[in-house]
Scaffold this motif. Structure first.
Motif: not given
Length: 320
Positions: A68-75, A77-80, A83-90, A268-273
């Motif tokens: 749930i955190s990952a969902h809110m973090m991605c939505t 913030n203007e994540f790359d 990066a969003v796709a990679r988070i889902g893959q993980l 590096l920060r979490p907003e980039v793949a």
């Protein structure tokens, strides 16, 4: 970075990205499923939170909150996009297909699901229970039920309430009277308080791991988020427990505490793949890698303090 990204825009971007990649990140049966990809993490996460008491309430509760955190973090913030796709893959590679995240039967939503979770949290009174995870997980469950009310079925609601009641007292000291956070409904001031405490904890616990700093972020942010979303009563009900946690954190490392090698410095920060690619496929642990940055980004945006944000960014590599 703009903090709040329109959720419809995010869903459109995600669907377009998924349609463009040659190797599927998620296994979707239809374009409609692809368009709903962001909500998928909310569904998986609330399933995990509700089922955690049947498995390992502490570890599996972490995993549910992380999704749930990952969902809110991605939505939020203007994540790359990558990066969003990679988070889902993980999540697909680690937890999404496990028993923990399996679906629940459809059912009529419980109209007072959020209130039931809030009351389970309030039942803990002023106790500091396992680093504040009762409050952290309660906030995530309430957010999930409010984002997707159809998920608030009787089974999920009951499971989450059992989870919140499972937590045990932990270092339940008398709070230092000098620990006096602003009201949690005063979002900017409360966020600045939490960030300052986290910043000091990062330095204080250098060489001992950053669990205290990370949970300062997640515990504090959960109470601010609860208050901001209309649940100030439940947030303020945790004030004494939070003050106890700040008191314990200010005491610093204790004799005999295990030393832990620090992270290597990184820009590096979490907003980039690239950040997620470098972590590898199976290094999610309990999911703090999602919960810490979600809370961090949210608090920095609320605080609206450029000097404090710059100071924290210089040391954020220690907790990410």
């Amino acid at each position: 970075m703009s903090h709040f990204c329109d959720r419809r825009e995010f869903a459109t971007r995600m669907a377009a990205l998924l349609a463009s990649v040659s190797v599927p990140v998620f296994e979707f049966a239809s374009a409609e499923q692809a368009a709903n990809a962001p909500q998928r993490l909310v569904r998986l996460g609330i399933n995990a939170l509700a089922r955690a008491p049947e498995l390992n309430y502490f570890n599996d509760g972490h995993r549910g909150a992380a999704m749930i955190s990952a969902h809110m973090m991605c939505t939020d913030n203007e994540f790359d996009d990558a990066a969003v796709a990679r988070i889902g893959q993980l999540f697909d590679l680690n937890w999404a297909n496990s028993k923990l995240c399996q679906p629940y039967p459809d059912g009529d939503p419980v109209p007072d699901a959020a209130a039931q979770v809030g009351k389970a949290l309030a039942a803990g009174g002023t106790l500091l229970r396992q680093v504040g995870h009762d409050a952290i997980f309660a906030m995530h469950a309430i957010k999930a039920f409010e984002m997707m009310p159809e998920l608030a079925t009787p089974e999920r609601t009951a499971g989450v309430c059992r989870l919140i009641r499972s937590f045990k007292p932990w270092r339940d000291v008398e709070p230092d009277p000098e620990v006096d956070p602003p009201p949690f409904a005063e979002s900017a001031a409360a966020a600045r308080f939490v960030l300052q405490e986290a910043s000091e904890a990062i330095d204080r616990f250098a060489g001992y791991g950053q669990g205290f700093a990370g949970h300062m972020l997640t515990f504090g942010q959960s109470l601010i988020e609860l208050a901001d979303s209309g649940h100030e009563e439940y947030a303020e009900g945790c004030r004494t427990a939070f003050c106890k946690y700040v008191t314990v954190t200010r005491q610093g490392p204790q004799p005999g505490d295990r030393k832990i090698a620090p992270h290597r410095p990184s820009e590096l920060r979490p907003e980039v793949a690239e950040y997620w690619n470098k972590r590898g496929d199976h290094t999610l642990g309990l999911g703090h890698v999602f919960k810490y940055p979600y809370a961090y980004y949210d608090l920095v945006a609320r605080a609206d303090d450029a000097e404090l944000a710059e100071k924290l960014d210089a040391k954020a590599w220690r907790i990410f």
